[in-house]
Write a protein that holds these residues in place. Structure first.
Motif, short mmCIF file in Angstrom:
data_model
loop_
_atom_site.label_atom_id
_atom_site.label_comp_id
_atom_site.label_asym_id
_atom_site.label_seq_id
_atom_site.Cartn_x
_atom_site.Cartn_y
_atom_site.Cartn_z
N MET A 39 -10.72 -38.62 130.61
CA MET A 39 -10.47 -37.18 130.63
C MET A 39 -10.66 -36.66 132.05
O MET A 39 -11.72 -36.84 132.63
N ARG A 40 -9.58 -36.03 132.59
CA ARG A 40 -9.58 -35.48 133.95
C ARG A 40 -10.27 -36.44 134.92
O ARG A 40 -11.22 -36.11 135.61
N TRP A 46 -8.19 -42.66 147.51
CA TRP A 46 -7.37 -42.31 148.66
C TRP A 46 -7.09 -40.82 148.69
O TRP A 46 -6.78 -40.27 149.74
N ASN A 47 -7.14 -40.16 147.53
CA ASN A 47 -7.08 -38.69 147.48
C ASN A 47 -5.82 -38.16 148.17
O ASN A 47 -5.86 -37.14 148.85
N ASP A 48 -4.71 -38.87 147.98
CA ASP A 48 -3.50 -38.54 148.73
C ASP A 48 -2.27 -38.38 147.84
O ASP A 48 -1.15 -38.57 148.28
N THR A 49 -2.47 -38.03 146.57
CA THR A 49 -1.34 -37.84 145.66
C THR A 49 -0.72 -36.46 145.88
O THR A 49 -1.36 -35.57 146.44
N PRO A 50 0.51 -36.27 145.42
CA PRO A 50 1.11 -34.93 145.53
C PRO A 50 0.25 -33.85 144.87
O PRO A 50 0.09 -32.76 145.44
N SER A 51 -0.34 -34.12 143.71
CA SER A 51 -1.15 -33.08 143.06
C SER A 51 -2.44 -32.80 143.85
O SER A 51 -2.91 -31.67 143.86
N GLU A 110 -4.08 -29.49 138.10
CA GLU A 110 -5.33 -30.01 138.63
C GLU A 110 -5.13 -31.17 139.57
O GLU A 110 -4.11 -31.85 139.54
N THR A 111 -6.10 -31.39 140.41
CA THR A 111 -6.08 -32.39 141.46
C THR A 111 -5.76 -33.79 140.94
O THR A 111 -5.03 -34.53 141.58
N PHE A 112 -6.27 -34.17 139.78
CA PHE A 112 -6.16 -35.55 139.30
C PHE A 112 -4.88 -35.84 138.51
O PHE A 112 -4.69 -36.95 138.03
N ARG A 113 -4.02 -34.85 138.34
CA ARG A 113 -2.83 -35.02 137.50
C ARG A 113 -2.04 -36.29 137.84
O ARG A 113 -1.80 -37.13 136.98
N ASP A 114 -1.64 -36.45 139.08
CA ASP A 114 -0.76 -37.55 139.44
C ASP A 114 -1.45 -38.91 139.37
O ASP A 114 -0.84 -39.90 138.93
N GLU A 115 -2.72 -38.98 139.75
CA GLU A 115 -3.40 -40.28 139.66
C GLU A 115 -3.62 -40.68 138.21
O GLU A 115 -3.57 -41.87 137.87
N ASP A 116 -3.82 -39.72 137.31
CA ASP A 116 -4.00 -40.05 135.90
C ASP A 116 -2.69 -40.47 135.25
O ASP A 116 -2.65 -41.41 134.44
N VAL A 117 -1.58 -39.81 135.61
CA VAL A 117 -0.27 -40.21 135.10
C VAL A 117 0.08 -41.60 135.63
O VAL A 117 0.60 -42.45 134.89
N THR A 118 -0.22 -41.86 136.89
CA THR A 118 0.01 -43.19 137.46
C THR A 118 -0.82 -44.25 136.74
O THR A 118 -0.34 -45.36 136.49
N PRO A 136 -0.12 -28.45 129.77
CA PRO A 136 0.57 -27.48 130.63
C PRO A 136 -0.33 -26.31 131.03
O PRO A 136 -0.91 -25.65 130.19
N GLY A 137 -0.44 -26.13 132.34
CA GLY A 137 -1.25 -25.04 132.87
C GLY A 137 -2.74 -25.32 132.90
O GLY A 137 -3.51 -24.51 133.40
N GLY A 138 -3.15 -26.47 132.38
CA GLY A 138 -4.58 -26.79 132.34
C GLY A 138 -5.12 -27.09 133.73
O GLY A 138 -4.53 -27.86 134.48
N PHE A 139 -6.26 -26.50 134.05
CA PHE A 139 -6.95 -26.77 135.31
C PHE A 139 -8.09 -27.74 135.01
O PHE A 139 -8.34 -28.06 133.84
N HIS A 140 -8.80 -28.20 136.02
CA HIS A 140 -9.87 -29.17 135.83
C HIS A 140 -10.96 -28.59 134.92
O HIS A 140 -11.57 -27.57 135.23
#
Length: 189
Positions: A39-40, A46-51, A110-118, A136-140
């Motif tokens: 969860m989140r 690396w903290n370098d994803t688009p999100s 939220e910040t972790f969106r792309d790393e979690d989808v990956t 949709p629209g959910g923040f951390h």
């Protein structure tokens, strides 16, 4: 288990730690988890994803917060290498086919969106099982401050369904035991 639990009925939770605990438990002959609740999850040091870039400076947990967390865990500058880094920063390691199924949930804002989808994609590529939910629209942590919101209710219901599904399944065989010798969760023979 000392706390009275059943080591064959474990579902790991709490994001990144759940992702990191499953492999050492397997490698050390410990109990095999029925599933992982990611969860989140903070998975990519690396903290370098688009999100991560998109959400920089926004919300309750942004790119700077993530950087602070990773520096606390791995050292600053990143001094942690090798197997330890692979265990702690799960995005660095290869997904393992024998990993427990992963329920992955994250907000779209939220910040972790792309790393979690990956993470879900990499689990599938390794032949594993993943069930991602991008709210949709959910923040951390969106479900904590507004638990009565429809999105929060839906997210909690999905988590409960996932756990119920894990616990309703037969536990995985433990090393040294035949499949027919597994104990049943509800006391059936």
């Amino acid at each position: 288990m000392a706390a009275g639990g059943d080591p064959d009925r474990i579902v790991l939770g709490s994001g990144g730690p759940a992702a990191a605990v499953a492999l050492p438990a397997r490698d050390r002959g410990g109990p095999r988890a029925l599933g992982r609740m990611l969860m989140r999850s903070m998975l990519d040091d690396w903290n370098d994803t688009p999100s991560a870039h998109q959400m920089a400076g926004l919300g309750v947990f942004d790119r700077t917060s993530s950087e602070t967390g990773w520096s606390a865990l791995l050292g600053a500058p990143r001094s942690c290498g090798g197997r330890l880094a692979l265990r702690r920063a799960r995005s660095r390691g290869r997904p393992v086919r024998s990993s427990p199924p992963a329920f992955i949930d994250v907000g779209s804002a939220e910040t972790f969106r792309d790393e979690d989808v990956t993470c879900a994609s990499r689990v599938w590529q390794a032949g594993g099982s993943a069930e991602p939910h991008v709210w949709p629209g959910g923040f951390h942590g969106f479900d904590s401050p507004v638990p009565e919101a429809a999105l929060s209710v839906d997210a909690r219901a999905a988590r409960i369904r996932c756990c119920a599904g894990c616990w309703a399944s037969e536990p995985p065989p433990r090393p040294g035991r035949a499949i027919g010798e597994e104990r049943r969760w509800f006391g059936a023979a």
